[in-house]
Design a protein around this motif. Structure first.
Motif, PDB file in Angstrom:
ATOM      1  N   ASP A 299       0.834  -1.194   0.000  1.00 46.85           N
ATOM      2  CA  ASP A 299       0.000   0.000   0.000  1.00 46.85           C
ATOM      3  C   ASP A 299       0.878   1.257   0.000  1.00 46.85           C
ATOM      4  O   ASP A 299       1.623   1.487   0.951  1.00 46.85           O
ATOM      5  CB  ASP A 299      -0.897   0.001   1.244  1.00 46.85           C
ATOM      6  CG  ASP A 299      -1.791   1.227   1.285  1.00 46.85           C
ATOM      7  OD1 ASP A 299      -1.688   2.078   0.380  1.00 46.85           O
ATOM      8  OD2 ASP A 299      -2.591   1.336   2.221  1.00 46.85           O
ATOM      9  N   TYR A 301       0.214   4.232   0.622  1.00 45.12           N
ATOM     10  CA  TYR A 301      -0.060   5.211   1.682  1.00 45.12           C
ATOM     11  C   TYR A 301       0.653   4.853   2.976  1.00 45.12           C
ATOM     12  O   TYR A 301       1.064   5.721   3.736  1.00 45.12           O
ATOM     13  CB  TYR A 301      -1.564   5.362   1.892  1.00 45.12           C
ATOM     14  CG  TYR A 301      -2.230   6.070   0.750  1.00 45.12           C
ATOM     15  CD1 TYR A 301      -2.130   7.444   0.617  1.00 45.12           C
ATOM     16  CD2 TYR A 301      -2.928   5.378  -0.211  1.00 45.12           C
ATOM     17  CE1 TYR A 301      -2.714   8.120  -0.433  1.00 45.12           C
ATOM     18  CE2 TYR A 301      -3.527   6.041  -1.274  1.00 45.12           C
ATOM     19  CZ  TYR A 301      -3.418   7.415  -1.377  1.00 45.12           C
ATOM     20  OH  TYR A 301      -4.000   8.061  -2.426  1.00 45.12           O
ATOM     21  N   MET A 304       3.956   6.343   2.644  1.00 47.51           N
ATOM     22  CA  MET A 304       4.000   7.785   2.883  1.00 47.51           C
ATOM     23  C   MET A 304       4.004   8.096   4.371  1.00 47.51           C
ATOM     24  O   MET A 304       4.744   8.964   4.832  1.00 47.51           O
ATOM     25  CB  MET A 304       2.799   8.459   2.233  1.00 47.51           C
ATOM     26  CG  MET A 304       2.881   8.493   0.736  1.00 47.51           C
ATOM     27  SD  MET A 304       1.611   9.555   0.063  1.00 47.51           S
ATOM     28  CE  MET A 304       2.445  11.125   0.132  1.00 47.51           C
TER      29      MET A 304
ATOM     30  N   ALA B 109      -1.531  10.235   4.183  1.00 50.51           N
ATOM     31  CA  ALA B 109      -1.773   8.821   4.469  1.00 50.51           C
ATOM     32  C   ALA B 109      -2.949   8.662   5.430  1.00 50.51           C
ATOM     33  O   ALA B 109      -3.785   7.774   5.273  1.00 50.51           O
ATOM     34  CB  ALA B 109      -0.510   8.184   5.040  1.00 50.51           C
ATOM     35  N   ASN B 112      -6.308   9.299   3.737  1.00 49.06           N
ATOM     36  CA  ASN B 112      -6.651   8.159   2.898  1.00 49.06           C
ATOM     37  C   ASN B 112      -7.156   6.997   3.742  1.00 49.06           C
ATOM     38  O   ASN B 112      -8.103   6.308   3.395  1.00 49.06           O
ATOM     39  CB  ASN B 112      -5.431   7.736   2.090  1.00 49.06           C
ATOM     40  CG  ASN B 112      -5.720   6.494   1.260  1.00 49.06           C
ATOM     41  OD1 ASN B 112      -6.506   6.548   0.345  1.00 49.06           O
ATOM     42  ND2 ASN B 112      -5.115   5.392   1.629  1.00 49.06           N
ATOM     43  N   TYR B 113      -6.507   6.806   4.896  1.00 50.17           N
ATOM     44  CA  TYR B 113      -6.911   5.721   5.785  1.00 50.17           C
ATOM     45  C   TYR B 113      -8.321   5.959   6.319  1.00 50.17           C
ATOM     46  O   TYR B 113      -9.150   5.045   6.363  1.00 50.17           O
ATOM     47  CB  TYR B 113      -5.909   5.613   6.940  1.00 50.17           C
ATOM     48  CG  TYR B 113      -6.236   4.550   7.937  1.00 50.17           C
ATOM     49  CD1 TYR B 113      -6.008   3.207   7.647  1.00 50.17           C
ATOM     50  CD2 TYR B 113      -6.766   4.879   9.172  1.00 50.17           C
ATOM     51  CE1 TYR B 113      -6.318   2.221   8.557  1.00 50.17           C
ATOM     52  CE2 TYR B 113      -7.073   3.896  10.096  1.00 50.17           C
ATOM     53  CZ  TYR B 113      -6.848   2.576   9.785  1.00 50.17           C
ATOM     54  OH  TYR B 113      -7.156   1.604  10.690  1.00 50.17           O
ATOM     55  N   PRO B 117      -9.577   6.674  -0.769  1.00 55.83           N
ATOM     56  CA  PRO B 117      -8.881   7.424  -1.823  1.00 55.83           C
ATOM     57  C   PRO B 117      -9.783   8.093  -2.851  1.00 55.83           C
ATOM     58  O   PRO B 117      -9.287   8.752  -3.747  1.00 55.83           O
ATOM     59  CB  PRO B 117      -8.034   6.334  -2.493  1.00 55.83           C
ATOM     60  CG  PRO B 117      -8.826   5.090  -2.303  1.00 55.83           C
ATOM     61  CD  PRO B 117      -9.574   5.235  -1.013  1.00 55.83           C
ATOM     62  N   PRO B 217      -6.832  12.587  -1.857  1.00 56.49           N
ATOM     63  CA  PRO B 217      -5.721  12.536  -0.902  1.00 56.49           C
ATOM     64  C   PRO B 217      -4.469  13.292  -1.348  1.00 56.49           C
ATOM     65  O   PRO B 217      -3.737  13.803  -0.508  1.00 56.49           O
ATOM     66  CB  PRO B 217      -5.439  11.037  -0.774  1.00 56.49           C
ATOM     67  CG  PRO B 217      -6.728  10.392  -1.064  1.00 56.49           C
ATOM     68  CD  PRO B 217      -7.387  11.252  -2.099  1.00 56.49           C
ATOM     69  N   TYR B 218      -4.204  13.381  -2.663  1.00 51.92           N
ATOM     70  CA  TYR B 218      -2.985  14.069  -3.090  1.00 51.92           C
ATOM     71  C   TYR B 218      -3.158  15.583  -3.207  1.00 51.92           C
ATOM     72  O   TYR B 218      -2.238  16.279  -3.630  1.00 51.92           O
ATOM     73  CB  TYR B 218      -2.476  13.479  -4.410  1.00 51.92           C
ATOM     74  CG  TYR B 218      -1.822  12.133  -4.224  1.00 51.92           C
ATOM     75  CD1 TYR B 218      -0.602  12.036  -3.553  1.00 51.92           C
ATOM     76  CD2 TYR B 218      -2.420  10.969  -4.681  1.00 51.92           C
ATOM     77  CE1 TYR B 218      -0.006  10.808  -3.357  1.00 51.92           C
ATOM     78  CE2 TYR B 218      -1.820   9.736  -4.478  1.00 51.92           C
ATOM     79  CZ  TYR B 218      -0.616   9.661  -3.823  1.00 51.92           C
ATOM     80  OH  TYR B 218      -0.016   8.440  -3.613  1.00 51.92           O
TER      81      TYR B 218
END
Lengths: 346, 289
Positions: A299, A301, A304, B109, B112-113, B117, B217-218
């Motif tokens: 993953d 993410y 990151m 991150a 996103n979690y 996304p 997310p970005y």
């Protein structure tokens, strides 16, 4: 230029005689060691040659950032402009005229150096945030031009169909990446040797002088800006060669090669390995991309978050700024860098 | 004529969004001299919270907006204590860049979690979906709303910084932190309040601008370059500088996209380089410069 650089070079080396002398004891071993570890990896990790090739090419790029940041003190987030320019120049050359790998490297280096010279002369009068912004803006413009000049660069599809000729007419680029990796490793080792020669030269020492005390350099008759522009251009050549090397070994060039995040990633790799010492760039790149390879498999993410926490930790828990950070990290990494990474990737 | 009008409306609306987000960065940068690359992430957090409040919890738009701003400020205040305090005014830009990039990555991150996304929307209330007549022309209500909000922010900030006790202390602390501290101004609290102000503006802009700068997310990484550009052009710490820069860049960018769509962002960055070449400290020399 040399007559100006000479006295300053002496002054700079005098004040840092101890650390330099101490470092020199170990320094001669660095480049052979990297070459040896690189060759060992070739036999030990035959299945990961694509990753290893990417590491070698990226290390050359991070090395160029180290020249700019570690030796000139220029904080930049636009180093990918030179990388992307070199990659596209080499790719366009290979697709249209000449696919000799050395010609591609030469053109890539030339293109990277030229764009660095022109933009450096334009932007290096600025300082701080303004300079940071200008470097980003240059990289964004390069990316935008690459995106719009579809006929030459393939736009957002990327430039493909790069098919380099055999190295020296003898070694063909095979589909397993054997030639690619050895070629990339050889270029990296030569790049390291050249970079070491440059930073030890009177010019390199003068650039360090500008980084530490620009006022003093201008007081003794040097022009801080022209030293920085020259250093920026030299680093641009390295970044351009690194870009060309990626084009040679991967056969494609994408828009992200000039992107903001590629510049930022290079900065992270450099800080991880240590600024102002050339091997730091190689060690940082290998560590970063090795860990990335393992973590990003499931993953992106998670990766990151990991790298973000790592960056915060570096700034917070190693007081005295990045200089002491890099000292401690390279002290930690250096003695067992080679076996440690082998273990990671195996 | 038609397209000039369109460029003007869209360009000004876009510029106002850039202004609301960037002025928060400009105020914190001008006072604390932090190159805060996580500012875009704060705007994104505001947008995500508003989106969740409006879609997940079913709150009306106005309430979602307030909730988003308040929650974002509350969530980021501990960061000021724990992280930012250590890098204020530091001459080492590299440390600031690294710390705030790291923080951005963690927030990206985390968002996103928590939210996934996919692209997030903030549904507009019916009040904002139509058009308003402006003389012979009709402009989308949302654009008009954004422009009005930007103008209100501009006036409100000017009043806050030039006419209130808080503003006087803040300006004193910017001009000479040591002297201000010696005079009994509690600079630590002032910094905390200013940080909250900056974050709140970022969150507000993130919510209002969700139509123009889509929430994903970005977002934090994609748009921070724009916000920094506005601050660099406007001059750190200058409100009117930020407004002028945001409007100029917003209109240039919109005009470029309307008239020569093939070149996208090119004109934005070309304008940025030209302006910074001519005025290295921005249109309005910042208080710290």
């Amino acid at each position: 230029m040399t007559s100006v650089a000479e006295p300053d070079g002496k002054a700079a080396s005098m004040t840092r005689r101890l650390p330099l002398a101490a470092r020199r004891e170990l320094d001669w071993i660095g480049i052979p060691l990297i070459a040896a570890v690189g060759l060992a990896a070739y036999w030990l990790l035959p299945d990961d040659l694509a990753l290893l090739t990417r590491i070698a090419a990226s290390a050359l790029f991070v090395l160029s950032l180290d020249l700019v940041l570690g030796y000139g003190g220029i904080a930049t987030l636009g180093q990918a402009a030179m990388f992307g320019t070199g990659a596209y120049a080499a790719g366009i050359l290979a697709v249209n005229w000449n696919n000799d790998p050395f010609a591609m490297l030469a053109v890539g280096g030339l293109a990277g150096g030229l764009i660095a010279l022109v933009t450096g002369a334009l932007i290096l009068h600025a300082r701080g945030l303004t300079l940071l912004m200008l470097t980003i803006a240059v990289a964004q413009i390069v990316q935008e031009v690459a995106n719009k000049a579809r006929d030459w660069t393939g736009g957002s599809d990327g430039l493909s169909g790069i098919d380099p000729a055999p190295v020296l007419g003898m070694f063909r680029f095979d589909m397993f990446g054997h030639t690619s990796y050895l070629f990339a490793l050889a270029v990296l080792v030569v790049g390291l040797a050249v970079a070491r020669r440059i930073v030890r030269s009177p010019f390199g020492l003068a650039c360090r002088g500008v980084k530490e005390d620009p006022l003093r350099i201008s007081a003794i008759g040097g022009s801080p800006k022209s030293y920085l522009v020259a250093l920026y251009a030299v680093a641009g050549v390295f970044a351009g060669v690194a870009g060309a090397l990626t084009a040679v070994t991967s056969g494609i060039v994408g828009l992200d090669s000039a992107g903001f995040s590629w510049s930022a990633e290079a900065l992270v790799m450099l800080v991880l390995g240590g600024t102002g010492r050339l091997y730091g760039a190689v060690i940082g790149t290998a560590a970063f991309m090795g860990v990335h390879h393992i973590l990003a498999a499931n993953d992106p993410y998670h990766w990151m978050a990991f790298i973000g926490l790592f960056l915060i930790g570096i700034v917070l828990f190693l007081p005295g700024g990045i200089v002491s950070v890099t000292g401690r990290i390279s002290a930690l990494l250096r003695p067992r860098a080679a076996p440690g990474h082998e273990g990671d990737r195996a | 004529m038609e397209s000039i009008f369109g460029i003007a409306v869209d360009g000004v609306a876009y510029g106002m969004i850039l202004f609301i987000i960037s002025v928060g960065l400009s105020v914190t940068l001008g006072l604390m001299r932090v190159v805060n690359l996580a500012h875009g992430a704060f705007a994104m957090v505001g947008g995500y919270v508003a989106s969740y409040a409006a879609q997940g919890a079913g709150l009306p738009y106005g309430v979602a907006l307030v909730v988003a701003v308040v929650l974002t400020v509350l969530a980021t205040l501990p960061l000021e204590r724990l992280l930012y305090r250590r890098i204020y005014g530091s001459a080492n830009e590299l440390a600031q860049v690294l710390l705030t990039i790291g923080l951005t990555f963690v927030i990206v991150a985390g968002m996103n979690y928590l939210f996934g996304p996919t692209l997030k929307r903030i549904p507009l209330p019916e009040l904002l979906t139509g058009t308003v007549e402006l003389g012979p022309k009709a402009i989308p209500t949302h654009r008009a709303f954004v422009i009005a909000a930007g103008a209100a922010t501009l006036v409100g900030l000017w009043w806050l910084l030039e006419r209130t006790d808080f503003g006087i202390r803040l300006r004193a602390a910017v001009d000479d932190p040591a002297m201000a501290a010696a005079l009994g101004i509690r600079t630590e609290r002032l910094y905390l309040a200013t940080f909250a102000l900056g974050t709140g503006l970022a969150a507000l802009g993130g919510v209002l601008g969700a139509e123009l700068l889509p929430l994903e997310p970005y977002y934090a990484i994609r748009y921070i370059v724009l916000f920094l550009a506005v601050v660099a052009v406007g001059g750190a710490g200058s409100i009117f500088g930020s407004a002028a820069a945001a409007l100029a860049l917003g209109i240039v960018d919109t005009a470029g996209k309307y008239l020569i769509p093939n070149f996208g962002e090119f004109f934005f960055y070309a304008a940025l380089i030209l302006i910074l070449f001519r005025w290295p400290h921005g249109f309005f020399k910042g208080r710290t410069a």
